[in-house]
Scaffold this active site. Sequence first.
Site: not given
Length: 903
Positions: A433, A468, A527, A550, A590, A639, A644, A712
């Site tokens: 990166w 990513c 991401h 991931d 979140n 949201e 939530e 980013y």
Amino acid sequence: MDIHQARFPIQKAARGPLSGNDTCRNLLHRGEGASDAPSLAGVSIPRTGSLAPPSPLINHLPARPKLSIRAAAVSPVPSVPTCDLFHPEMAAPSSGMTTSSPRSDVGRWGGNTWQPPMTPSPETEPEPDRNARQGGRSFWAHCCGCCSCQNAIDEDRRPEHRRDLGSNFRDRGPSSRGRRPDSRFSTVDTARNGTIQEGTLVVTGVDLLSSPWDRNRQEHHTNEFEYNELIIRRGQPFNMVLFLSRPYESSDRVTLELFIGNNPEVGKGTHVIIPVGQGGSGGWKAQVTKSSGNNLNLRVHTCPNAIIGKFQFTVRTHSEAGEFQLPFDPCNEIYILFNPWCPEDTVYVDREDWRQEYVLNESGRIYYGTEAQVGERTWNYGQFDQGVLDACLYILDRRGMPYGGRRDPISVCRVVSAMVNSLDDSGILIGNWSGNYSRGTNPSAWVGSVEILLSYLRTGLPVPYGQCWVFAGVTTTVLRCLGLATRTITNFNSAHDTDTSLTMDIYFDENMKPLEHLNHDSVWNFHVWNDCWMKRPDLPSGFDGWQVVDATPQETSSGIFCCGPCSVQSIKNGLVYMKYDTPFIFAEVNSDKIYWQRQSDGSFKIVYVEEKAIGSLVVTKAVGSNMQEVVSHIYKHPEGSEEERKAVETAAAHGSKPNVYAIRDSAEDVALQVEAQDAVMGQDLTICVVLTNCSSSPRTVKLHLYLSVTFYTGVSGSVFKESKKEVVLAPGASERTAMPVAYKEYRVHLVDQGTMLLNVSGHVKENTQVLAKQHTFRLRTPDLSLTLLRAAVVGQECEVQIVFQNPLPVTLTNVVFRLEGSGLQRPKALNAGDIGGDKRVTLRQTFVPVRPGSRQLIASLDSPQLSQVHGVIQVDVAPAAGGRDSSDTRGNGHSGETIPMAS
């Protein structure tokens, strides 16, 4: 404490060893949250089982002695040489080098501010463990109770010798059918004297019906693989024909046998015995469907939880005259994959359109940019290309994964997420990166996974470089190739929580200027990770379905850079105690953004909570089209809804700051909004801040604007432009404050992705309200225009034209075009030299399609001055006249039509 003692439970680590009841999928488990994981921040720790020498591109490793290890193994099957990468003689780099932490990588983690005059170093590779293979103990034997019960030297984990790039699909045709035994191998009989007794039932050949156009490959949805070996999916029957020396009789006994690994055992599932007509064990069985002359037709049923991998195949016969065993023939090897078409398989998907998209589609869209400026690029997954399947299986071998664990998709995903990045285990991709890619490939220049995977298979060395979307694209390729329904997900405004608080904490001084040295948490503009579909028998009911995996190395999971699989349902409801790695992924989508201001006594106080800033948009490619599909609703409740808020506060209660919501202030008379025009790289732009007085009294706002470039990943550079202004707002009124930015002002500061960060802060004089907002925006780059110049036919030369217009007034140097498309063009790089400022260039390139159907040809351009330039065109390939080709023609677009993309 020695770092090895802090790492491995068997060496007196804080955590005890896993019990024998734990399965291999419990390896690397972070546990509930991350509280029991060893604290390894800032320490580059090698993983036991590092099998390859360090990349010559990385010269930060200390000198080490050469290893000389002798391996001895006894196998009941013909010996297969062990891959020489397992016990390498490590080249010692020049002395004086120091091993730096991967967290020192500029542009990757918060707290490492980018400075334009400096030339940052790429991510360093950790030193392989010197004791990784001493004593014959694998990583799995160290960390897994069930694996540590194996023999002292675990031959089961050793991979078979890898064949370079698999079988030659293009050079082999129907002649590969009906194989006769190779003369190199001998037969066996009851007399044990090397002769075959008269009347013995001899198998003179086998036809596995393995060609892409044969019934087996068509029924198992493996006909697109550029292989001539038999590739099947577990839990589904297949057919074969045995050629015999005489007609088959009812008194004859025929047994099929499959082997995988160097020490196959029936109890481990690595040696499968299938008596014909008698039923086998574990769901395996074989039946005679036809006996005609000297030919015996069989239908073989496979186990729905069979080990995936490449099996050797043989046939044993027993008759009154004696016994016979068919010699092993590499052409009779059988690949077994996961089966999303089989209801008994834990990876079963009940929607055919999903299976077509998430298993069989060889290309897809990956989204990037910002929530307000979504860009998209086409990625060539190429999971069926020649050599890719061998590369995917080599990844499991290279990791030393026990074959017994390869029947479990949870364990396989866990290993893949660790192996796609190079940290710990010399995996596939080196992350970088820093903005300096001179010793490898700019991550933005890749257009697909094939070149990356084949390079890793060919050399055994990590490939430079990835970010990513590259990690996610390669992961999609690997998991789809192995048979798991997988999609690529982009999360905009993705949080990177570094302290398990499950909140994004941003610290400011008394004047609301960011304190970058304290801002270790960061919010990535976007991401990219993966969703894969499977059942979760290791979790309570209700957590089957999409699971997050991931492969981008961000935080460690039990000391290892891997993440998932994590149930999306657990993320949605804030159940951060569910494995694997739910706390970290929940924070990505979140968590709340909390602004802390330093007080006069040095303490910090919450001055603002931004509840809708994180995970603002989660998208993927839609099924059956190139459109964007929003999937935010499966990751989080609406949201601001009660559900939530409950999920957020439930998760935060398990974090390191459980009482954070009890100390917040709320006085919000003035609303703040940022507007940035849709600017193009090389042009001037204007940013506007809109203040609105929501009260019935006048308000005076002291406003501060700080503009900087940013990676980013949310890591920003120094401020290159700022503005201070006092704004008076009448009751209910709005005021706009503009900040013009010229190209010459931002040109020298730009980093990857052309992204900028505007920090806005303000103070309302009449009350205690503090205004704070971070707004990111990016500069768009042009697309490549691709035009097909003639019709595409299998086996015939076709030509494509590529047109590019330089948007910058400066010369682009060392320009490289990349071209790739499954079934069309193997990965190819074209050096174009320099392109002058504002100049237009046209290139023509020929290619020869090898598979029919609707396909996509993808191109990219990269130079030190400009990256993130792509183009794609759809190509409908017609079958060769009179040829036998794959019949799949997915897609209904028009050949030669450039596909529009948001740049």
